[in-house]
Enzyme design. Structure first.
Site, PDB file in Angstrom:
ATOM      1  NE  ARG A  16      -0.728   1.870   3.500  1.00 57.56           N
ATOM      2  CZ  ARG A  16       0.387   2.573   3.660  1.00 57.56           C
ATOM      3  NH1 ARG A  16       1.517   2.009   4.009  1.00 57.56           N
ATOM      4  NH2 ARG A  16       0.396   3.887   3.461  1.00 57.56           N
ATOM      5  N   GLY A  17       0.256   2.410  -0.165  1.00 56.66           N
ATOM      6  CA  GLY A  17       1.015   3.642  -0.308  1.00 56.66           C
ATOM      7  C   GLY A  17       1.327   3.802  -1.795  1.00 56.66           C
ATOM      8  CB  CYS A 125      -1.734   8.492   5.732  1.00 51.78           C
ATOM      9  SG  CYS A 125      -2.037   6.847   5.007  1.00 51.78           S
ATOM     10  CG  ASP A 194      -2.847   7.996  -2.554  1.00 53.23           C
ATOM     11  OD1 ASP A 194      -2.747   8.462  -1.408  1.00 53.23           O
ATOM     12  OD2 ASP A 194      -2.645   6.803  -2.837  1.00 53.23           O
ATOM     13  CE  LYS A 230       3.447   8.826  -4.874  1.00 49.22           C
ATOM     14  NZ  LYS A 230       3.959   9.417  -3.669  1.00 49.22           N
TER      15      LYS A 230
HETATM   16  C1  RUB Z   1      -1.736   5.803   1.551  1.00 49.11           C
HETATM   17  C2  RUB Z   1      -1.707   7.301   1.522  1.00 49.11           C
HETATM   18  C3  RUB Z   1      -0.355   7.950   1.452  1.00 49.11           C
HETATM   19  C4  RUB Z   1      -0.013   8.210  -0.017  1.00 49.11           C
HETATM   20  C5  RUB Z   1       1.414   8.667  -0.193  1.00 49.11           C
HETATM   21  O1  RUB Z   1      -3.042   5.285   1.492  1.00 49.11           O
HETATM   22  O2  RUB Z   1      -2.709   7.975   1.481  1.00 49.11           O
HETATM   23  O3  RUB Z   1      -0.357   9.179   2.128  1.00 49.11           O
HETATM   24  O4  RUB Z   1      -0.195   7.032  -0.779  1.00 49.11           O
HETATM   25  O5  RUB Z   1       2.279   7.657   0.247  1.00 49.11           O
HETATM   26  P1  RUB Z   1      -3.261   3.695   1.548  1.00 49.11           P
HETATM   27  P2  RUB Z   1       3.748   7.474  -0.359  1.00 49.11           P
HETATM   28  O6  RUB Z   1      -2.659   3.201   2.819  1.00 49.11           O
HETATM   29  O7  RUB Z   1      -4.750   3.534   1.501  1.00 49.11           O
HETATM   30  O8  RUB Z   1      -2.586   3.104   0.324  1.00 49.11           O
HETATM   31  O9  RUB Z   1       4.457   8.758  -0.107  1.00 49.11           O
HETATM   32  O10 RUB Z   1       4.327   6.331   0.420  1.00 49.11           O
HETATM   33  O11 RUB Z   1       3.599   7.173  -1.819  1.00 49.11           O
END
Ligand code: RUB
Length: 313
Positions: A16-17, A125, A194, A230
């Site tokens: 995730r992320g 998050c 995201d 992004k």
């Molecule tokens: C993750 C989320 C993170 C972004 C950015 O949501 O909202 O803030 O994806 O993360 P989920 P990164 O847990 O539902 O995937 O900087 O790691 O890309």
């Protein structure tokens, strides 16, 4: 790893992320290309096209996923045979993985410059990019204190406080609704993203827009840390980012829900923060005002309106 396994891990949020999802997809396409048996280039393209669709169908919001898939798939456009196409996919996936890693390092460096010794930083998050800013500042010897939210309903805040704790950063763990109570103690908010649309709006974990609003009211700086992949090219056509709405049992026990026939549980996973509540977006190309999103999409990602015209013709 098999492509279907990666897709399932993204769907179930084991992966995730937005950044991690993009890298997992690029790596999965590369591995998948190697499993092709045959020598017909058209069959290979079809085989890879189906794989791309499987990955794209996993989660709808993080634009890093289609951007990574497109980057890898585009590489095989000029290939005349299967080995050439496989090599092109391998090179593109490796290059995406490497540039993603470098992007996080750059964002960390640039973001850390926005953090001063003695600052109190709030994050929401679990974002690699946002954490890179905080952890780089900490490694530079700046004395920091962090507020990290719980992140209902999936509790990604646990991942964040573990990373901060492991690095030895003084951290306060708060429920999401406590942000406004503490915002006057905070010097800087740093979140990830995201998706960033052409008008500079930031799509991130549900609750981000409330935090941005509280920061705006308190005149606390709001930074978003986001790699350029992004940024959402199709937003220049007016296409909206789909906000994922997840299962209701993440929010309310189904046994309890069954006793409440008039209650509908809603569980959007992301929200939209308008550009006016974001001071800067820290990318690997530098920190930019959100209103410069179009420049990133056109000049850096190479998606002018001409790119779309080609597809309309
Ligand atoms: C993750 C989320 C993170 C972004 C950015 O949501 O909202 O803030 O994806 O993360 P989920 P990164 O847990 O539902 O995937 O900087 O790691 O890309």
């Amino acid at each position: 790893m098999l492509l279907n396994e990666t897709a399932e891990q993204i769907r179930s949020m084991e992966i995730r992320g937005a950044g991690r999802i993009a890298r997992a997809a690029a790596a999965a396409l590369k591995d998948h290309a190697e499993t092709f048996e045959g020598s017909d280039i058209r069959s290979f393209r079809h085989f890879m096209g189906e794989a791309a669709c499987t990955l794209l169908a996993t989660r709808p919001t993080a634009v890093s996923l289609p951007n990574a898939v497109r980057f890898v798939m585009k590489a095989m456009e000029g290939a005349g045979n299967v080995p050439e196409a496989q090599a092109a996919i391998r090179r593109a996936a490796d290059s995406f993985l490497l540039s993603s890693k470098h992007a996080i390092e750059w964002i960390g460096e640039i973001g850390a410059r926005h953090i001063s010794d003695g600052d109190v930083v709030l994050t929401h998050c679990n974002s690699e990019a946002a954490l890179a800013c905080i952890l780089t500042a900490h490694r530079q010897g700046k004395d920091l204190e962090v507020f990290a939210t719980e992140v209902r309903p999936r509790n990604q805040g646990i991942l964040t406080i573990r990373a901060l704790n492991d690095a030895g950063v003084k951290t306060n763990y708060i429920v999401d609704s406590a942000v406004r109570s503490f915002i006057n103690d905070v010097d800087l908010v740093v979140t990830g993203a995201d998706a960033v649309t052409v008008n500079g709006a930031v799509v991130n974990k549900i609750g981000t827009s409330q935090i941005a609003l509280a920061a705006h009211e308190a005149r606390t700086t709001m930074l978003v840390a986001a790699e350029t992949y992004k940024f959402a090219p199709r937003s220049i056509l007016g296409e909206r980012i789909e906000i994922e709405e997840r299962q209701t049992d993440e929010v309310l026990d189904p046994a309890v829900a069954a006793t409440l026939p008039h209650v509908r549980v809603r569980n959007p996973a992301f929200d939209v923060t308008p550009a006016r509540y974001v001071d800067e977006i820290v990318t690997e190309m530098g920190a930019i005002p959100p209103t410069m999103a179009y420049i990133i999409i056109r000049d850096h990602l190479g998606w002018g309106i001409e790119e779309f015209h080609k597809n309309f013709e």
